[in-house]
Design a protein around this motif. Structure first.
Motif, PDB file in Angstrom:
ATOM      1  N   SER A  26      -5.954   1.162   6.471  1.00  0.00           N
ATOM      2  CA  SER A  26      -7.320   0.924   5.986  1.00  0.00           C
ATOM      3  C   SER A  26      -7.714   1.929   4.911  1.00  0.00           C
ATOM      4  O   SER A  26      -8.544   1.620   4.062  1.00  0.00           O
ATOM      5  CB  SER A  26      -8.310   0.957   7.144  1.00  0.00           C
ATOM      6  N   GLY A  27      -7.115   3.101   4.922  1.00  0.00           N
ATOM      7  CA  GLY A  27      -7.411   4.081   3.887  1.00  0.00           C
ATOM      8  C   GLY A  27      -6.734   3.796   2.568  1.00  0.00           C
ATOM      9  O   GLY A  27      -7.074   4.383   1.547  1.00  0.00           O
ATOM     10  N   GLU A  28      -5.791   2.881   2.554  1.00  0.00           N
ATOM     11  CA  GLU A  28      -5.052   2.591   1.323  1.00  0.00           C
ATOM     12  C   GLU A  28      -5.282   1.196   0.760  1.00  0.00           C
ATOM     13  O   GLU A  28      -5.133   1.002  -0.425  1.00  0.00           O
ATOM     14  CB  GLU A  28      -3.550   2.762   1.565  1.00  0.00           C
ATOM     15  N   PHE A  30      -8.015  -0.852   0.718  1.00  0.00           N
ATOM     16  CA  PHE A  30      -9.304  -1.252   0.165  1.00  0.00           C
ATOM     17  C   PHE A  30      -9.515  -0.608  -1.199  1.00  0.00           C
ATOM     18  O   PHE A  30      -9.081   0.509  -1.435  1.00  0.00           O
ATOM     19  CB  PHE A  30     -10.446  -0.833   1.103  1.00  0.00           C
ATOM     20  N   THR A  32     -11.314   1.451  -4.159  1.00  0.00           N
ATOM     21  CA  THR A  32     -11.981   2.741  -4.054  1.00  0.00           C
ATOM     22  C   THR A  32     -13.475   2.601  -3.764  1.00  0.00           C
ATOM     23  O   THR A  32     -14.026   3.358  -2.964  1.00  0.00           O
ATOM     24  CB  THR A  32     -11.782   3.545  -5.356  1.00  0.00           C
ATOM     25  N   ARG A  35     -13.781   1.739   0.031  1.00  0.00           N
ATOM     26  CA  ARG A  35     -12.755   2.264   0.928  1.00  0.00           C
ATOM     27  C   ARG A  35     -13.343   2.808   2.226  1.00  0.00           C
ATOM     28  O   ARG A  35     -12.848   2.517   3.306  1.00  0.00           O
ATOM     29  CB  ARG A  35     -11.939   3.344   0.219  1.00  0.00           C
ATOM     30  N   ALA A  39     -12.597   1.099   5.827  1.00  0.00           N
ATOM     31  CA  ALA A  39     -11.940   1.862   6.886  1.00  0.00           C
ATOM     32  C   ALA A  39     -12.814   1.888   8.135  1.00  0.00           C
ATOM     33  O   ALA A  39     -12.313   1.777   9.260  1.00  0.00           O
ATOM     34  CB  ALA A  39     -11.647   3.285   6.400  1.00  0.00           C
ATOM     35  N   LEU A  96      -4.240   5.048  -5.942  1.00  0.00           N
ATOM     36  CA  LEU A  96      -5.262   4.503  -5.045  1.00  0.00           C
ATOM     37  C   LEU A  96      -6.407   3.883  -5.813  1.00  0.00           C
ATOM     38  O   LEU A  96      -7.091   2.998  -5.325  1.00  0.00           O
ATOM     39  CB  LEU A  96      -5.787   5.580  -4.092  1.00  0.00           C
TER      40      LEU A  96
END
Length: 104
Positions: A26-28, A30, A32, A35, A39, A96
């Motif tokens: 989930s941290g990667e 979505f 920016t 995000r 998450a 990211l």
């Protein structure tokens, strides 16, 4: 000793699998801009699923029995792994900031 080894294996597999994926993916995946919200959304659904499982486990254990319940848990875990594998987003080598933007 067998119970301890089984618990350690269970703990290792849980923390390597669904628990870690909730936070890592989930941290990667979505964009920016959303995000943190994405998450949090993923974490809230993970907590909801854990709560439902804790509530329904004893009820299902009585209703369908140990063997059927464990096979059901195994099936849902494998289904979750398959869905994660099929719909994964490769983020290695990608900034990211670029994740979630439409391809040109």
């Amino acid at each position: 000793m067998l119970i301890f080894a089984g618990f350690m294996l269970f703990s290792l597999m849980t923390n390597l699998g669904p628990n870690a994926q909730t936070y890592l993916m989930s941290g990667e995946v979505f964009p920016t801009e959303v995000r943190g919200r994405g998450a949090g959304f993923a974490a809230s659904f993970a907590k909801l699923g854990a709560s439902l499982a804790a509530f329904l486990f004893p009820i299902l254990l009585v209703d369908i029995g140990t063997e059927a319940l464990l096979y059901g848990l195994m099936g849902t875990s494998l289904l979750g792994a398959l869905i994660t594998w099929l719909y994964r987003i490769e983020t290695s080598g990608v900034s990211l900031d670029e994740i979630g933007k439409p391809a040109p």
